[in-house]
Design a protein around this motif. Structure first.
Motif, PDB file in Angstrom:
ATOM      1  N   SER A   1       0.640  -1.328   0.509  1.00 29.39           N
ATOM      2  CA  SER A   1      -0.119   0.185   0.213  1.00 29.39           C
ATOM      3  C   SER A   1       0.650   1.593   0.344  1.00 29.39           C
ATOM      4  N   ALA A   2       2.008   1.101   0.711  1.00 26.61           N
ATOM      5  CA  ALA A   2       3.247   2.191   0.418  1.00 26.61           C
ATOM      6  C   ALA A   2       3.332   2.692  -0.906  1.00 26.61           C
ATOM      7  N   LEU A   3       3.505   1.841  -2.315  1.00 25.43           N
ATOM      8  CA  LEU A   3       4.363   2.057  -3.216  1.00 25.43           C
ATOM      9  C   LEU A   3       2.792   2.893  -3.881  1.00 25.43           C
ATOM     10  N   VAL A   4       1.444   2.522  -3.777  1.00 28.12           N
ATOM     11  CA  VAL A   4      -0.109   2.827  -3.890  1.00 28.12           C
ATOM     12  C   VAL A   4      -0.067   4.406  -3.645  1.00 28.12           C
ATOM     13  N   GLY A   5       0.049   4.269  -2.006  1.00 26.77           N
ATOM     14  CA  GLY A   5      -0.842   5.971  -1.781  1.00 26.77           C
ATOM     15  C   GLY A   5       1.450   6.348  -1.880  1.00 26.77           C
ATOM     16  N   ALA A   6       2.306   6.509  -2.030  1.00 28.41           N
ATOM     17  CA  ALA A   6       2.804   6.968  -3.021  1.00 28.41           C
ATOM     18  C   ALA A   6       3.489   7.588  -3.650  1.00 28.41           C
ATOM     19  N   ALA A   7       2.339   7.016  -4.759  1.00 28.11           N
ATOM     20  CA  ALA A   7       1.858   7.682  -6.438  1.00 28.11           C
ATOM     21  C   ALA A   7       1.069   8.476  -6.510  1.00 28.11           C
ATOM     22  N   ARG A   8       0.136   7.986  -5.449  1.00 32.38           N
ATOM     23  CA  ARG A   8      -1.250   9.303  -5.429  1.00 32.38           C
ATOM     24  C   ARG A   8      -0.831  10.371  -4.345  1.00 32.38           C
ATOM     25  N   ASP A   9       0.307  10.145  -3.955  1.00 27.98           N
ATOM     26  CA  ASP A   9       0.380  11.625  -3.262  1.00 27.98           C
ATOM     27  C   ASP A   9       1.601  12.719  -4.088  1.00 27.98           C
ATOM     28  N   ALA A  10       2.127  11.183  -4.649  1.00 26.83           N
ATOM     29  CA  ALA A  10       3.369  12.440  -5.485  1.00 26.83           C
ATOM     30  C   ALA A  10       2.557  13.226  -6.507  1.00 26.83           C
TER      31      ALA A  10
ATOM     32  N   ILE B   1     -11.061   2.216  -9.911  1.00 24.43           N
ATOM     33  CA  ILE B   1     -11.507   2.596  -8.427  1.00 24.43           C
ATOM     34  C   ILE B   1     -10.475   3.978  -7.740  1.00 24.43           C
ATOM     35  N   ALA B   2     -11.841   4.624  -7.741  1.00 20.31           N
ATOM     36  CA  ALA B   2     -11.443   6.664  -7.194  1.00 20.31           C
ATOM     37  C   ALA B   2     -10.348   6.303  -5.875  1.00 20.31           C
ATOM     38  N   PHE B   3      -9.411   7.288  -6.454  1.00 22.14           N
ATOM     39  CA  PHE B   3      -9.096   6.834  -5.735  1.00 22.14           C
ATOM     40  C   PHE B   3      -8.472   8.828  -5.303  1.00 22.14           C
ATOM     41  N   GLY B   4      -8.747   9.290  -3.725  1.00 24.32           N
ATOM     42  CA  GLY B   4      -9.327  10.638  -3.566  1.00 24.32           C
ATOM     43  C   GLY B   4      -7.941  10.992  -2.673  1.00 24.32           C
ATOM     44  N   PRO B   5      -7.362  12.355  -1.701  1.00 20.12           N
ATOM     45  CA  PRO B   5      -6.867  12.544  -1.045  1.00 20.12           C
ATOM     46  C   PRO B   5      -7.157  12.199   0.570  1.00 20.12           C
ATOM     47  N   ASP B   6      -8.529  11.709   0.228  1.00 23.96           N
ATOM     48  CA  ASP B   6      -9.291  10.788   2.126  1.00 23.96           C
ATOM     49  C   ASP B   6      -9.423   9.250   1.523  1.00 23.96           C
TER      50      ASP B   6
ATOM     51  N   ASP C   1      -8.393   5.990   1.579  1.00 26.75           N
ATOM     52  CA  ASP C   1      -7.803   4.976   2.856  1.00 26.75           C
ATOM     53  C   ASP C   1      -6.585   4.121   1.667  1.00 26.75           C
ATOM     54  N   ARG C   2      -5.339   4.406   1.576  1.00 28.69           N
ATOM     55  CA  ARG C   2      -4.479   3.725   0.776  1.00 28.69           C
ATOM     56  C   ARG C   2      -4.882   2.332   0.994  1.00 28.69           C
TER      57      ARG C   2
ATOM     58  N   ALA D   1      -5.870  -2.930  -0.700  1.00 22.77           N
ATOM     59  CA  ALA D   1      -6.184  -4.370  -0.462  1.00 22.77           C
ATOM     60  C   ALA D   1      -7.448  -4.724  -2.286  1.00 22.77           C
ATOM     61  N   LYS D   2      -8.285  -3.377  -2.073  1.00 18.47           N
ATOM     62  CA  LYS D   2      -9.274  -3.625  -2.691  1.00 18.47           C
ATOM     63  C   LYS D   2      -8.987  -3.846  -4.120  1.00 18.47           C
ATOM     64  N   ALA D   3      -7.675  -3.310  -4.750  1.00 19.03           N
ATOM     65  CA  ALA D   3      -7.121  -3.555  -6.361  1.00 19.03           C
ATOM     66  C   ALA D   3      -6.458  -4.946  -6.390  1.00 19.03           C
ATOM     67  N   GLU D   4      -5.649  -5.351  -5.131  1.00 12.65           N
ATOM     68  CA  GLU D   4      -5.250  -6.493  -4.729  1.00 12.65           C
ATOM     69  C   GLU D   4      -6.152  -7.925  -5.407  1.00 12.65           C
ATOM     70  N   ALA D   5      -7.359  -7.686  -4.645  1.00 11.57           N
ATOM     71  CA  ALA D   5      -8.409  -8.472  -4.126  1.00 11.57           C
ATOM     72  C   ALA D   5      -8.625  -8.820  -5.829  1.00 11.57           C
TER      73      ALA D   5
END
Length: 280
Positions: free
Chosen positions: A157-166, A228-233, A235-236, A241-245
């Motif tokens: 999840s850190a990689l996914v979150g980092a990409a969003r935060d970038a 999947i919509a991934f906004g700033p609010d 949860d990464r 987890a949803k993407a992995e499933a």
């Protein structure tokens, strides 16, 4: 004869590279949209030379910015996914030091990430943000490494979150994608033979590439899941987890159907590779 086929493939790829290299260097400097497509042409040529047939299931999301989150089996994944639509890859920093591969990765406009140094992280984030802001599709292999081709490793999840935060915290679209290799020479791949295509650990690239050339015909599937919509609010960890499933479910579904009715299609008319149907 094996050596003759190997030489033929390498010569063919060298010629394709020499033709496309000046085009890509020009495009990277003056035509960004063209620069996103030239690597796809090279990947198509590589797929053709390897005998790689790709069946596409589902559709890539039309929303941008787009982060494609995929499983990772082998270096062949780059050719498999890169041949069906224009994408750039987020790669670990070690790749930038590999002979030949690093050069091709840079022409692919890959973004190299190094999470061990804060200054390098800032540079990586800037590059990712620029690509996302430009409406490009980036590919992240969320396992963080290659697997054995049998099981999907846990997504980080850190990689996914980092990409969003970038991207500066702006909303992005995450699309799960499964890459599955289902057949050699038109026959189902047995569990014991997944090692023939999986590339992991300390395996050398040259022998593995030679083995791929020797196989001569590889059936692969690229299955696009629900965006999947991934906004700033958002949860990464939940998004990851949803993407992995979804990727796990897609892999199971594709493997259950195997090479039967193998139809080679493309994500869009622009990304067409070839079309043929095989029946078992």
């Amino acid at each position: 004869m094996r050596w003759l086929r190997r030489a033929g493939v390498l010569v063919y790829l060298l010629l394709v590279t020499l033709v496309l290299l000046p085009v890509q260097l020009f495009a990277m400097r003056f035509r960004p949209r063209l620069a996103a497509r030239v690597p796809m042409w090279w990947q198509r040529a590589a797929a053709r030379s390897l005998g790689l047939k790709v069946r596409v299931e589902g559709k890539p999301a039309g929303d941008r910015p787009l982060l494609i989150v995929s499983n990772h089996v082998s270096w062949v994944d780059i050719v498999t996914l890169g041949s069906v639509l224009p994408v750039s890859f987020i790669a670990k920093n070690e790749v930038a030091g590999w002979p030949v591969v690093s050069w091709l990765a840079k022409l692919q406009r890959s973004v190299f990430i190094d999470r061990t140094r804060r200054t390098a992280t800032a540079a990586s984030n800037s590059a990712i943000a620029a690509r996302l802001a430009g409406g490009e599709a980036l590919v992240l292999f969320a396992e963080g490494t290659t697997g054995d081709g049998i099981e999907v490793l846990p997504f980080r999840s850190a990689l996914v979150g980092a990409a969003r935060d970038a991207g500066g915290g702006a909303p992005i679209t995450v699309q799960p994608v499964a890459i599955v290799y289902v057949g050699f020479q038109g026959l189902p791949i047995e569990r014991s033979r997944m090692a023939d295509i999986a590339w992991h650990g300390d395996m050398d690239l040259a022998p593995h590439l030679a083995a791929m050339i020797d196989i001569g015909a590889i059936d692969a599937v690229v299955a696009f899941g629900q965006p999947i919509a991934f906004g700033p609010d958002t949860d990464r960890k939940q998004v990851t987890a949803k993407a992995e499933a979804e990727v796990r479910a897609l892999v199971r579904s594709v493997k259950a159907r195997g090479v039967r009715n193998m139809t080679v299609t493309a994500a869009s008319p622009d990304a067409a590779i070839l079309s043929e149907t095989e029946s078992s």
